[in-house]
Design an enzyme around this catalytic site. Structure first.
Site, short mmCIF file in Angstrom:
data_model
loop_
_atom_site.label_atom_id
_atom_site.label_comp_id
_atom_site.label_asym_id
_atom_site.label_seq_id
_atom_site.Cartn_x
_atom_site.Cartn_y
_atom_site.Cartn_z
N CYS A 77 22.67 21.96 41.66
CA CYS A 77 22.33 23.30 40.72
C CYS A 77 23.34 23.01 39.39
O CYS A 77 24.35 22.39 39.44
CB CYS A 77 22.96 24.40 41.42
SG CYS A 77 22.69 25.87 40.62
N HIS A 180 19.10 27.68 34.17
CA HIS A 180 20.11 27.67 35.31
C HIS A 180 19.16 27.51 36.35
O HIS A 180 18.57 28.32 36.85
CB HIS A 180 20.84 28.60 35.54
CG HIS A 180 21.88 28.67 36.41
ND1 HIS A 180 22.17 29.95 37.21
CD2 HIS A 180 22.30 27.82 37.34
CE1 HIS A 180 22.80 29.58 38.37
NE2 HIS A 180 22.94 28.22 38.40
N ASN A 271 27.07 21.87 41.06
CA ASN A 271 27.22 21.74 42.44
C ASN A 271 27.00 20.29 42.91
O ASN A 271 25.62 20.07 43.25
CB ASN A 271 26.38 22.70 43.18
CG ASN A 271 26.82 24.15 43.36
OD1 ASN A 271 27.78 24.49 42.63
ND2 ASN A 271 25.94 25.03 43.73
N GLY A 303 27.74 33.41 31.09
CA GLY A 303 28.33 34.67 31.71
C GLY A 303 27.23 35.19 32.12
O GLY A 303 26.46 34.50 33.03
N MET A 305 23.86 38.12 32.82
CA MET A 305 22.73 38.28 31.92
C MET A 305 22.78 39.62 30.84
O MET A 305 21.77 39.41 30.28
CB MET A 305 21.46 38.89 33.09
CG MET A 305 21.72 40.09 33.70
SD MET A 305 20.31 40.56 35.07
CE MET A 305 19.20 41.10 34.09
N SER A 309 27.20 33.28 26.54
CA SER A 309 27.53 31.95 27.29
C SER A 309 28.19 31.16 26.44
O SER A 309 28.23 31.54 25.21
CB SER A 309 26.17 31.26 27.70
OG SER A 309 25.50 32.17 28.80
N HIS A 326 32.13 26.73 36.02
CA HIS A 326 30.60 26.78 35.94
C HIS A 326 29.86 27.92 35.22
O HIS A 326 29.12 27.80 34.95
CB HIS A 326 29.99 26.52 36.86
CG HIS A 326 29.73 27.51 38.10
ND1 HIS A 326 30.72 28.43 38.41
CD2 HIS A 326 28.82 27.60 38.75
CE1 HIS A 326 30.41 29.18 39.44
NE2 HIS A 326 29.19 28.89 39.49
N GLY A 329 31.74 33.68 37.13
CA GLY A 329 31.79 33.94 38.62
C GLY A 329 31.85 35.46 38.91
O GLY A 329 32.24 36.47 38.24
#
Length: 397
Positions: A77, A180, A271, A303, A305, A309, A326, A329
């Site tokens: 991912c 993503h 990941n 970040g 929605m 970011s 990543h 969080g």
């Protein structure tokens, strides 16, 4: 901030998060990981939170061993982003049509393509290695069970959960495309299969947490896992590349008069496992909810929605095993978010973003995530900010 060192059984736990703010369950998981006999280092990112087996936001360096649950079930991912020649002046006032076109081009949720996407017809798609990639599927563990047909039709699809496709603008009014996603169902099935196989092995019976079961070097089980792991990571890379090409096609069609061009695509796993060398040791470095941030390497830290970011460049900090966070969080679980927030809260927190605002995505509300600006500030010794983006369209699975 620099890291804080917390004592661990086998290695110290280097934390770029404030230990006092990390939930108890996540701290216990970190302590559990630090007991593994094969561990050589453990770094914790500022977006750390509780996961299955290993925390999300942890970097685990082991010698001669790898823990499949510490990779996560969405193998490979990660994120992709690209800057376009468009500016905010090119965008229409109503973005609903563009969002609809994106959703038509890229299946979301459990959606599949009706037929396999032909990479040869896609805009600037890197087709080298494509045939070799699929030929290696025959070596995937229990390939009869893991159906190639479904994996092929899911190639180039978004999935659900926190996966997204976004159109963003930066502080210089340039338009960016970002997405993503990971290895879809095939990655999940392979991960669950190998986690189950690892838990049966004798050397894992005395571990403090059975979800930390590992494969060790020079065994058939490790060889099988490595094959499937690296194949699934490649699947995730291709999956994002195909979606990005489809996304670019939509934008080029919708803004035909602007003759849109794109910079080179930035792509990074968060990941995954990599073979890297530190302090004279060849290590298997597992990043679960963390990106590689080697010196000069570009990365993406999204970040929520409704916030924004960051495009970053790594500073090559060996103390973190050349890693960074990543994303923002989560600060609360999906179920807790659904209980706390309503669709009205979602509408308020995503004001100005063309996106779903229904009960199906309340668990992805910005209020369920940590503030992305603070997360970035806590890792100033890991990355430098290249661009700050704000989404204007967000397509959720």
């Amino acid at each position: 901030m620099s890291y804080v060192e917390v004592p661990g059984a086998k290695v110290p736990i280097r934390m770029w998060a404030d230990p006092a703010t990390v939930e108890g369950g996540a701290m216990q998981q970190l302590q559990n990981v630090a007991t593994l006999p094969w561990i050589k280092g453990l770094a914790v990112m500022p977006d750390v939170h509780y996961g299955k087996g290993a925390t999300v936001g942890s970097v685990i360096a082991m010698q001669g061993a790898v823990c499949p649950a510490a990779v996560g079930v969405d193998i490979g991912c990660g994120m992709s982003a690209v800057k376009s020649s468009l500016t905010t002046n090119d965008l229409p006032g109503d973005l609903s049509r563009l969002r609809s076109k994106i959703e038509q081009a890229i299946p979301v949720g459990r959606g599949l393509h009706r037929s396999e996407v032909d990479p040869g017809r896609l805009y600037q798609f890197p087709t080298s290695g494509w045939d070799d990639f699929w030929s290696r599927f025959d070596g995937v563990a229990d390939a009869v069970k893991f159906r190639r047909e479904r994996a092929a039709l899911q190639m180039g699809t978004l999935g659900s959960g926190n996966h997204f496709v976004e159109l963003c603008v930066d502080t210089s009014d340039s338009v960016w495309l970002m997405l993503h996603s990971g290895s879809r169902n095939i990655g999940k099935e392979l991960a669950e299969f190998h986690i189950g196989e690892a838990q049966k092995l004798p050397h894992n019976q005395g571990l403090v947490d059975r979800d930390l079961a590992v494969f060790v070097a020079d065994t058939p089980q490790m060889a099988s896992y490595r094959h499937d792991l690296f194949w699934a990571q490649e699947y995730a890379k291709y999956n994002r590349a195909i979606m990005m090409a489809l996304f670019q096609e939509v934008v080029r069609r919708e803004f035909r008069k602007a003759r849109v061009t794109f910079d080179q695509v930035i792509s990074c796993h968060h990941n995954y496992v990599a073979e890297e060398r530190y302090e004279g040791m060849d290590l298997l470095v597992t990043r679960k909810g963390a990106i590689r941030a080697g010196s000069g390497e570009f990365g993406i830290i999204p970040g929520s929605m409704g916030t924004g970011s960051y495009i970053v460049k790594g500073l090559g900090n060996a103390a973190s095993f050349n890693s960074a966070s990543h994303g923002a969080g989560r600060k609360m679980s999906r179920s807790a978010a659904k209980k706390r927030f309503s669709t009205r809260d979602l509408e308020e927190q995503t004001r100005g973003v063309e996106c779903r605002k229904d009960s199906g995505v309340v668990d992805e509300i910005p209020g369920a995530y940590k503030p992305i600006e603070k997360v970035i500030e806590q890792q100033r010794d890991l990355v430098e900010v290249v661009a700050k983006l704000k989404q204007v369209i967000c397509v959720k699975g």
